[in-house]
Design a protein around this motif. Structure first.
Motif, PDB file in Angstrom:
ATOM      1  N   LEU A  42     -11.946   8.190  -7.476  1.00  0.00           N
ATOM      2  CA  LEU A  42     -10.671   7.767  -6.886  1.00  0.00           C
ATOM      3  C   LEU A  42     -10.882   6.635  -5.885  1.00  0.00           C
ATOM      4  O   LEU A  42     -11.930   6.539  -5.249  1.00  0.00           O
ATOM      5  CB  LEU A  42     -10.002   8.953  -6.182  1.00  0.00           C
ATOM      6  N   PRO A  43      -9.846   5.786  -5.728  1.00  0.00           N
ATOM      7  CA  PRO A  43      -9.950   4.725  -4.708  1.00  0.00           C
ATOM      8  C   PRO A  43      -9.978   5.350  -3.315  1.00  0.00           C
ATOM      9  O   PRO A  43      -9.620   6.515  -3.142  1.00  0.00           O
ATOM     10  CB  PRO A  43      -8.678   3.907  -4.916  1.00  0.00           C
ATOM     11  N   SER A  44     -10.403   4.575  -2.322  1.00  0.00           N
ATOM     12  CA  SER A  44     -10.548   5.138  -0.986  1.00  0.00           C
ATOM     13  C   SER A  44      -9.274   5.036  -0.149  1.00  0.00           C
ATOM     14  O   SER A  44      -9.224   5.547   0.963  1.00  0.00           O
ATOM     15  CB  SER A  44     -11.720   4.472  -0.262  1.00  0.00           C
ATOM     16  N   THR A  45      -8.266   4.364  -0.684  1.00  0.00           N
ATOM     17  CA  THR A  45      -6.982   4.312   0.022  1.00  0.00           C
ATOM     18  C   THR A  45      -5.845   4.549  -0.949  1.00  0.00           C
ATOM     19  O   THR A  45      -5.992   4.346  -2.157  1.00  0.00           O
ATOM     20  CB  THR A  45      -6.749   2.924   0.682  1.00  0.00           C
ATOM     21  N   ALA A  46      -4.712   4.963  -0.397  1.00  0.00           N
ATOM     22  CA  ALA A  46      -3.510   5.132  -1.208  1.00  0.00           C
ATOM     23  C   ALA A  46      -3.071   3.766  -1.722  1.00  0.00           C
ATOM     24  O   ALA A  46      -3.288   2.754  -1.051  1.00  0.00           O
ATOM     25  CB  ALA A  46      -2.416   5.769  -0.369  1.00  0.00           C
ATOM     26  N   PRO A  47      -2.451   3.720  -2.896  1.00  0.00           N
ATOM     27  CA  PRO A  47      -1.997   2.422  -3.427  1.00  0.00           C
ATOM     28  C   PRO A  47      -0.867   1.850  -2.573  1.00  0.00           C
ATOM     29  O   PRO A  47      -0.064   2.599  -2.040  1.00  0.00           O
ATOM     30  CB  PRO A  47      -1.485   2.777  -4.828  1.00  0.00           C
ATOM     31  N   ASP A  48      -0.823   0.543  -2.471  1.00  0.00           N
ATOM     32  CA  ASP A  48       0.278  -0.110  -1.750  1.00  0.00           C
ATOM     33  C   ASP A  48       1.587   0.028  -2.524  1.00  0.00           C
ATOM     34  O   ASP A  48       2.621   0.365  -1.973  1.00  0.00           O
ATOM     35  CB  ASP A  48      -0.025  -1.603  -1.558  1.00  0.00           C
ATOM     36  N   GLU A  49       1.496  -0.275  -3.821  1.00  0.00           N
ATOM     37  CA  GLU A  49       2.688  -0.229  -4.673  1.00  0.00           C
ATOM     38  C   GLU A  49       2.718   1.103  -5.413  1.00  0.00           C
ATOM     39  O   GLU A  49       1.671   1.628  -5.787  1.00  0.00           O
ATOM     40  CB  GLU A  49       2.624  -1.355  -5.727  1.00  0.00           C
ATOM     41  N   GLY A  50       3.918   1.598  -5.656  1.00  0.00           N
ATOM     42  CA  GLY A  50       4.049   2.825  -6.418  1.00  0.00           C
ATOM     43  C   GLY A  50       3.500   2.684  -7.827  1.00  0.00           C
ATOM     44  O   GLY A  50       3.521   1.596  -8.402  1.00  0.00           O
ATOM     45  N   GLU A  51       2.986   3.775  -8.383  1.00  0.00           N
ATOM     46  CA  GLU A  51       2.452   3.760  -9.742  1.00  0.00           C
ATOM     47  C   GLU A  51       3.378   4.522 -10.671  1.00  0.00           C
ATOM     48  O   GLU A  51       4.160   5.358 -10.234  1.00  0.00           O
ATOM     49  CB  GLU A  51       1.064   4.410  -9.759  1.00  0.00           C
ATOM     50  N   TRP A  53       4.409   7.259 -13.637  1.00  0.00           N
ATOM     51  CA  TRP A  53       3.976   8.633 -13.881  1.00  0.00           C
ATOM     52  C   TRP A  53       2.893   8.749 -14.948  1.00  0.00           C
ATOM     53  O   TRP A  53       1.907   9.486 -14.740  1.00  0.00           O
ATOM     54  CB  TRP A  53       5.182   9.526 -14.224  1.00  0.00           C
ATOM     55  N   ALA A  55       0.456   6.924 -15.607  1.00  0.00           N
ATOM     56  CA  ALA A  55      -0.852   6.608 -15.015  1.00  0.00           C
ATOM     57  C   ALA A  55      -1.344   7.771 -14.167  1.00  0.00           C
ATOM     58  O   ALA A  55      -2.535   8.120 -14.176  1.00  0.00           O
ATOM     59  CB  ALA A  55      -0.738   5.340 -14.166  1.00  0.00           C
ATOM     60  N   ILE A  56      -0.438   8.377 -13.438  1.00  0.00           N
ATOM     61  CA  ILE A  56      -0.818   9.506 -12.577  1.00  0.00           C
ATOM     62  C   ILE A  56      -1.218  10.696 -13.433  1.00  0.00           C
ATOM     63  O   ILE A  56      -2.250  11.337 -13.219  1.00  0.00           O
ATOM     64  CB  ILE A  56       0.359   9.875 -11.647  1.00  0.00           C
ATOM     65  N   ASP A  59      -4.610  10.864 -14.976  1.00  0.00           N
ATOM     66  CA  ASP A  59      -5.693  11.241 -14.065  1.00  0.00           C
ATOM     67  C   ASP A  59      -5.800  12.748 -13.844  1.00  0.00           C
ATOM     68  O   ASP A  59      -6.840  13.235 -13.421  1.00  0.00           O
ATOM     69  CB  ASP A  59      -5.512  10.539 -12.712  1.00  0.00           C
TER      70      ASP A  59
END
Lengths: 505, 505
Positions: A42-51, A53, A55-56, A59
Motif C-alpha cells: 500500500l502507498p504510505s499516504t491516503a490518495p489526494d483524489e478519490g478512487e 470502487w 479499484a478499491i 485490492d
C-alpha cells in the motif's frame, strides 16, 4: 459514491461474500503472510483524489484476503468460534446505514428498546433466573457490551462502588474530604478474586481499576473447577492479610478446558463469609462467554444447574462466539440495574432531555463504559428470528456431538493420544500418549509441541494449545458453523497421521 | 438462510437503504414514539421456529424505523454528527462477513496491518507530529477504539501506570507486599485534571479507575479555553492539598462550545510543574473527538497550531463523527506504544503464538481495554480512498462555511438572537436576545427554552442545548453530510419565525 454506484458496489460485494463462504474450505485456515506484508503493498499516504470502487474492491481480493485468518473455515478448531451468519450480516448492514451515537433513549428509541426486548428473549431462552430480566422482580436487565472483557470490567466497577457504599461509614458526608480519604483507604484493601483458569480479562479488569487481584488455584482432581473448599480457604487467607474480597469471577466454560465452577459450593463458601444480600457481600460475576450459548438446550440448563446463579450478581455470554451473531455482541445481565447506574452515571448538560428526565426510559450509556453505542440488537434479532430457538438448539447439539465424536476417535487411538479434559462444550484437550512408561514430562511436551506445530503448518486445520500443570496440551473445538462431520473426520485423520510420524521419531 | 436467500435478502436491503437515504428529508428528525412502544409490538419470547426473511424485513419498516432518530437527516443539528456514508457501509458489510476476534496479529494479519497503515495515513492527513506515527522516532502509533470514552480511559490507565513506574521507589521489589502497599498509597494521592468544559468521559474514566478528579474552571473571557494561569493555579492548589496530578485532558473542540484549550500555555504551566520527559510529568491527552476531523484542512492545522501537541502524550479523534465513517471508529494515537503495552498486557497460555513471541508484530489487544476486536480499519480505508483527501477537505470546508452562514444570519437578526460562542467548527451557541434592557437571567432562560422546545417539537430540525455560566443556550451544528445550504436556510427561517412568536409572547 452516489446511490447508483453504491447499488452496483454493494451487489458486487454481496456476490463476493457468497463466493468467499463457498470457497472457504479450499483456503488455508491461517494466513501465511509475513509480518509487514501489507505496508509493502500500500502507498504510505491516503490518495489526494478519490478512487473508483472497482479499484478499491480489487485490492480487497489482492491485498486483504491473503492476510485473513478464516474464523468461519470448517477447519477452524482454535480458541473458540467467532461467528458470523447471513442474517447477522444483514443486521450489520442496516445498522451501518442507521448509524447514530445512541447513548440516550431519545437518540433512537428503537435502538434502546429492541436491545431490552431481545435480551429478555435471550435470558428466557437461556433459562436465566427471572432476576436477570428487565421485567423481573429485582429491576434487572441486559445490555450489549462489545466483549466479555468490557462486561467483567463493568461488573467490577459496579461491584466496587456497591461495596464502598455498603462499607464506608454512612456518617461521612458525600463529597467531603474525610469520605474521600476513607474511600481511598478502603480501596487499597479491596481484592478481586478469580481462579487460575479464569479468563485473563478478569485480571486485566483489576489491572485497569488498579485493584488487588488473587487467583485461586483450581485442580485437576476437581475437574479444574472452583470448589467450596478452595474458595473458603482463599477468603480466609485474604482476611488474615487484612484484605477485603469484593468481587469473584466464576466461569461456565473456562477458556483452557471448558470447566464449570461449582456454583453451589461457591454460594456456600460465600454465605459463610458474608451472607447473600448483606452489606459487604462479594459480587459474583458469571463468565459464560463461550459456553453460555449452550444454555439454549434444556439438557445443558439442567446439567449446569443454571438456576443457581440467581444467587449471583451478573452474567455474561457472547452471542458472537457460539450463537451465530458476528462480533461484537456480548450479552451482559445484572440482577439490579441500579448498581450499574449508580457507578457509571455522569451528567453533562448537553445530554439533558425530557425523556431521560422523565425517568420512564433506559439510557444505556449508564450501563457501560463508553458513551455512544451502535445498533447491535438488530443482528441479534435477525439471528434469533431466522434460526428460531429450535434452529439454534440443533446447531449447538450438532457441534457438541461432533466434539464427542472427536473425543471418541482419540480414545480409539489411545496408543497415540491422551485426553486430559473433555469433551466439554465441544472442546477436547489432549496430548500425545507417552512413548514409554518412564517418558519425562519435558519429552512428552516436546513431542506434543512437535505434533501441534506440524499439524498447524499444514494449513488445513487450526488448533491452539495451552498448558495444564506443566503439561503442554492441544485444544480442539468443533463449534464453527461451517464445520461438518466430514471435517472433523478429516481433522482426526490429519492428527493420527502426524502423531504416528512423531511417535516414530 | 442459504446463499440464494441471502442474495435476495441483501439486494432488497440495499434497495431499502438507498430509499431510506432518499426519503430522509421527508421524515421527522427525531422519533416521536412513546417510551415502551416497541414491547407492545413484539412477542415476549423468541420464536421457536425460524421465520422467513420477508417477515423479518417487514418489521424493520413497521416496528423499527418509527423508533429511529435520523442522525443523517439534513435537519440534524444536535450534538455532533454521527456519520455514515456508502463506502463506510461497504466496509461494515465486508467486516461482518470476515468476522473474527482479531486480538493478535496471527488472528488475521490484515486486520492489524491495515489498521496500522490507515492510522498512519490519518496521522499524516491531520498533520499530527511524527511522534504519533507508527514509523516515527518514538515508537508511537495509532489504534482504533470504539469511542472517545474508551480512548481517554485507556490513556488514563497508561498514564497512571507510567506515573507509578516513575515515582514509586525502584528499590521496592516488583511483586513484593511492600511495593503493593507503596503503590496503593501513591494511587490514593493521584489526581486527574480536566476543565469544566471537558467532555464527561474524562470524569467517567476517573470514576472507573477510582481516582481523584478535579475540573479547572474555564471562563468566557478566555474563550472557554484552559489557560496557562488557570492550569498553574490548579497545579499549585493540588500540591498544597498533598495531591499529585498525573493526567490532564485538553480539548480541541469542546462539546458545549467547540473551544480549543491553549496548548502553548498548558505546556508552559506543566513545564513549571514537572518538565516534559521528567519522571512524574503529567500525561496530557488531547481530546479532539469531533473537531479533530477539521485538521484535514491545512488552514485548521495552522490555526490550531497542531504541531504543539508533540509535547503531549496521546491524541484521539472520532472519524465516526465528522469524517464520514460510521460508528464506531475512534482513532487514538500515542507517542510511545510501550506505555500502552506496559499497562495493558496480560498473558494467557492459550494466546501464545510464534508471531507474537517473535516480537515483529503488533498485538492490538495490548493497546486497548477489550481482548477481541472487529475489522474496523476496512471502512476507514474505503472512506479515505473513495473520497480522497481533497474530497474530505471539501466536505469539511463546506460544513464549516454553512456554520458561518448560519451565524451570519443570526447576527443579521440581533433583535432576536445573541450569539454566545462561535461559529467554531460549524457550531454556533446562541440564545434569545433580551426583550428589554433589564431582563432577568431567569426570564431569558425561560424564553430561550421556550424557543428551543417549540423548534424541536416541529420535527423538521433537531437542536440541542447547554448551560453556560447559568445561561440556557441552544447549540446548532451544521456538520451532517446531507445538510446543504438550503437546509440551513430553512433552519434559520424556522428559528426566526418561532423566535418572533416567543418574543411577541
Amino acid at each position: 459514491m452516489d446511490a447508483a454506484e453504491f447499488k452496483e458496489a454493494a451487489t458486487t460485494t454481496i456476490d463476493e461474500i457468497i463466493a468467499y463462504f463457498e470457497t472457504l474450505p479450499a483456503r488455508d485456515v491461517v494466513s501465511r503472510v509475513e509480518p509487514g506484508y501489507l505496508r509493502k503493498l500500500l502507498p504510505s499516504t491516503a490518495p489526494d483524489e478519490g478512487e473508483s470502487w472497482p479499484a478499491i474492491q480489487r485490492d480487497v481480493e489482492a491485498a486483504i484476503l491473503p492476510g485473513i485468518t478464516h474464523w468461519s473455515h470448517p477447519g477452524f478448531h482454535a480458541f473458540f468460534p467467532c461467528a458470523t451468519s447471513y442474517p447477522s450480516i444483514l443486521g450489520e448492514l442496516y445498522s451501518a446505514a442507521l448509524s447514530g451515537a445512541c447513548f440516550n433513549w431519545v437518540c433512537s428509541p428503537a435502538v434502546t428498546e429492541l436491545e431490552t426486548v431481545v435480551l429478555d428473549w435471550l435470558a428466557r431462552m437461556l433459562a436465566l433466573p427471572p432476576c436477570f430480566l428487565s421485567t423481573g422482580p429485582t429491576r434487572g436487565g441486559g445490555v450489549i457490551q462489545g466483549s466479555a472483557s468490557e462486561a467483567v470490567l463493568t461488573a467490577m466497577v459496579a461491584a466496587r462502588d456497591k461495596y464502598l457504599r455498603e462499607t464506608v461509614p454512612a456518617d461521612l458526608l458525600e463529597g467531603s474530604d474525610a469520605r474521600e480519604e476513607a474511600v481511598m483507604l478502603k480501596r487499597s484493601r479491596m481484592v478481586a478474586l478469580a481462579t487460575t483458569l479464569t479468563h485473563s480479562s478478569a485480571k486485566k479488569a483489576a489491572l485497569i481499576l488498579g485493584c488487588r487481584f488473587r487467583a485461586v488455584r483450581v485442580r485437576e482432581e476437581d475437574g479444574y473447577a472452583l470448589t467450596r473448599e478452595g474458595l473458603a480457604a482463599a477468603l480466609t487467607e485474604c482476611r488474615a492479610q487484612g484484605l477485603e474480597p469484593f468481587f469473584l469471577t466464576v466461569t461456565l466454560g473456562t477458556t483452557d478446558v471448558c470447566s464449570v465452577d461449582d456454583f453451589a459450593g461457591v454460594a456456600e463458601a460465600l454465605d459463610e463469609h458474608v451472607p447473600a444480600g448483606q452489606p459487604g457481600e462479594v459480587w459474583v460475576h458469571v463468565d459464560a462467554a463461550y459456553a453460555g450459548a449452550a444454555l439454549v438446550c434444556p439438557e445443558v440448563q439442567e446439567a449446569t444447574r443454571i438456576g443457581l446463579i440467581g444467587r449471583f450478581h451478573s452474567f455474561d455470554m457472547n452471542m458472537h462466539k457460539w450463537l451465530l451473531v458476528n462480533f461484537d455482541a456480548s450479552c451482559f445481565f445484572v440482577r439490579d440495574r441500579e448498581w450499574l447506574v449508580q457507578a457509571l452515571s455522569v451528567n453533562q448538560a448537553v445530554y439533558d432531555n425530557k425523556a431521560s428526565d422523565g425517568g420512564l426510559v433506559t439510557d444505556y450509556r449508564e450501563w457501560q463504559i463508553p458513551l455512544g453505542r451502535r445498533f447491535r440488537s438488530l443482528k441479534i434479532w435477525f439471528v434469533l428470528r431466522s434460526y428460531g430457538v429450535k434452529g439454534l438448539q440443533e446447531y449447538i447439539r450438532r457441534t457438541i456431538k461432533m466434539g464427542e465424536d472427536f473425543a471418541e476417535a482419540l480414545r480409539a487411538r489411545s496408543d497415540l493420544f491422551d485426553i486430559i479434559t473433555g469433551p466439554s462444550f465441544a472442546l477436547t484437550v489432549f496430548r500425545l500418549a507417552a512413548k514409554s512408561e518412564g517418558a519425562s514430562l519435558e519429552e512428552r511436551n516436546a513431542l506434543t509441541k512437535k505434533l501441534y506445530d506440524a499439524v498447524n503448518a499444514m494449513g488445513k486445520i487450526w488448533v491452539t494449545s495451552t498448558e495444564l500443570d506443566g503439561r503442554f496440551a492441544i485444544r480442539l473445538m468443533t463449534g464453527v458453523r461451517t464445520t461438518q462431520k466430514e471435517h472433523v473426520d478429516a481433522a482426526v485423520k490429519i492428527l493420527v497421521e502426524v502423531a504416528e510420524e512423531v511417535m516414530r521419531g
